[in-house]
Enzyme design. Structure first.
Site, PDB file in Angstrom:
ATOM      1  N   GLU A  26       0.880  -1.175   0.000  1.00 33.45           N
ATOM      2  CA  GLU A  26       0.000   0.000   0.000  1.00 33.45           C
ATOM      3  C   GLU A  26       0.909   1.214   0.000  1.00 33.45           C
ATOM      4  O   GLU A  26       1.548   1.526   0.997  1.00 33.45           O
ATOM      5  CB  GLU A  26      -0.918  -0.038   1.232  1.00 33.45           C
ATOM      6  CG  GLU A  26      -2.047   0.961   1.185  1.00 33.45           C
ATOM      7  CD  GLU A  26      -1.757   2.175   2.030  1.00 33.45           C
ATOM      8  OE1 GLU A  26      -1.338   3.202   1.439  1.00 33.45           O
ATOM      9  OE2 GLU A  26      -1.929   2.104   3.247  1.00 33.45           O
ATOM     10  N   CYS A  60      -1.546   8.620   3.515  1.00 33.34           N
ATOM     11  CA  CYS A  60      -1.306   8.082   2.173  1.00 33.34           C
ATOM     12  C   CYS A  60      -2.401   8.473   1.192  1.00 33.34           C
ATOM     13  O   CYS A  60      -2.145   8.579  -0.014  1.00 33.34           O
ATOM     14  CB  CYS A  60      -1.162   6.562   2.230  1.00 33.34           C
ATOM     15  SG  CYS A  60      -2.612   5.711   2.897  1.00 33.34           S
TER      16      CYS A  60
END
Length: 284
Positions: A26, A60
């Site tokens: 990720e 993120c």
């Protein structure tokens, strides 16, 4: 599983390959915000500000840059400015607003802004309380909007991961779609607008890890939706049943019945009519 930068993710995957360890990555990236002509720019601006200021942009899925209609640029920027001011009337002593995590990262963000300014960007600091940030070592940084950005600027080349927000403009939504498709696949993609045809065009013609419509980040909060990246923003997904499948090995177990399946199917020598029948069936 690894969560972090694309550069480090490549190293993790390389190391895991030596032992054939499955990897879920990720990785983030430059998550764009599309604002259509039909967007409510005041509401959209506040929601972008919330996503960009959460943890001082060190998330993120934080919106990385805005893509707005040329004729609506000032209105879009004002929406973000006002939304930020409403939520954070002050910053330095505000416990609701986080600091940049390290001196190194703080210096990187400051250099990014300086680089943009030197290359022609208009720098807009959202500092509602007119506070002096130069006299503190708290590493707090106001939201800094960059107007008139270009591809030579670091802010348009690297994932920002902080309270810096470049703004690009388009004449037609196809320009924005083309730009996003020319770059690495983002972890998140955000669209604001009320025109369903335009929204479907953006979603159908772009690729990203996930999408939130008329807000930012929130798709990660839905446990029934798989969460993960694609391409440079990662691989694999988790949450809900997808997480169970991602981190489990589905081992197949077959028990043969007492009958001679191989012979009945024509798969057992000597081959003959049963084999020819099986082949003809497969060739249909």
């Amino acid at each position: 599983i690894f969560t972090g930068s694309t550069a480090t993710g490549r190293k993790v995957m390389e190391a895991a390959s030596k032992n054939l360890v499955p990897v879920t990555l990720e990785l983030g990236g430059k998550s764009p915000v599309f604002m259509g002509e039909s967007a409510d720019f005041a509401k959209a601006g506040e929601r972008v500000a919330l996503g960009k200021m959460m943890n001082a942009g060190q998330i993120c899925l934080a919106p990385d840059y805005l893509y707005v209609p040329e004729s609506k640029q000032d209105e879009a920027i004002h929406g973000v400015w006002q939304g930020t001011a409403n939520m954070y009337p002050t910053l330095l002593d505000n416990e609701d607003y986080a600091s940049v995590v390290t001196d190194r990262h703080f210096d990187r963000l400051q250099d990014m802004v300086a680089d943009a300014r030197d290359k022609g960007a208009e720098v807009i600091e959202v500092n509602p309380g007119n506070e002096d940030f130069s006299s503190t070592n708290s590493r707090k940084m106001p939201l800094t909007i960059l107007k008139n950005v270009n591809e030579d600027m670091k802010a348009m080349q690297e994932e920002i991961f902080g309270p810096v927000l470049p703004v690009k403009t388009y004449g037609h939504i196809d320009e924005a779609i083309g730009y996003v498709n020319e770059h690495d696949r983002p972890l998140g993609l955000y669209y604001f607008g009320q025109e369903s045809e335009e929204r479907e065009k953006v979603l159908a013609r772009t690729i990203s890890g996930g999408v939130t419509v008329n807000d930012v980040i929130f798709h990660v909060s839905m446990e029934d939706l798989p969460f993960g990246g694609v391409g440079s923003s990662g691989m694999g997904s988790y949450h809900g049943v997808e997480g169970f499948r991602e981190f489990s090995h589905a081992r197949s177990v077959y028990t043969q019945p007492k009958i001679d399946v191989a012979k009945l199917g024509g798969f057992k020598p000597p081959y003959g009519p049963a084999t020819e029948k099986a082949i003809k069936t497969m060739m249909k």
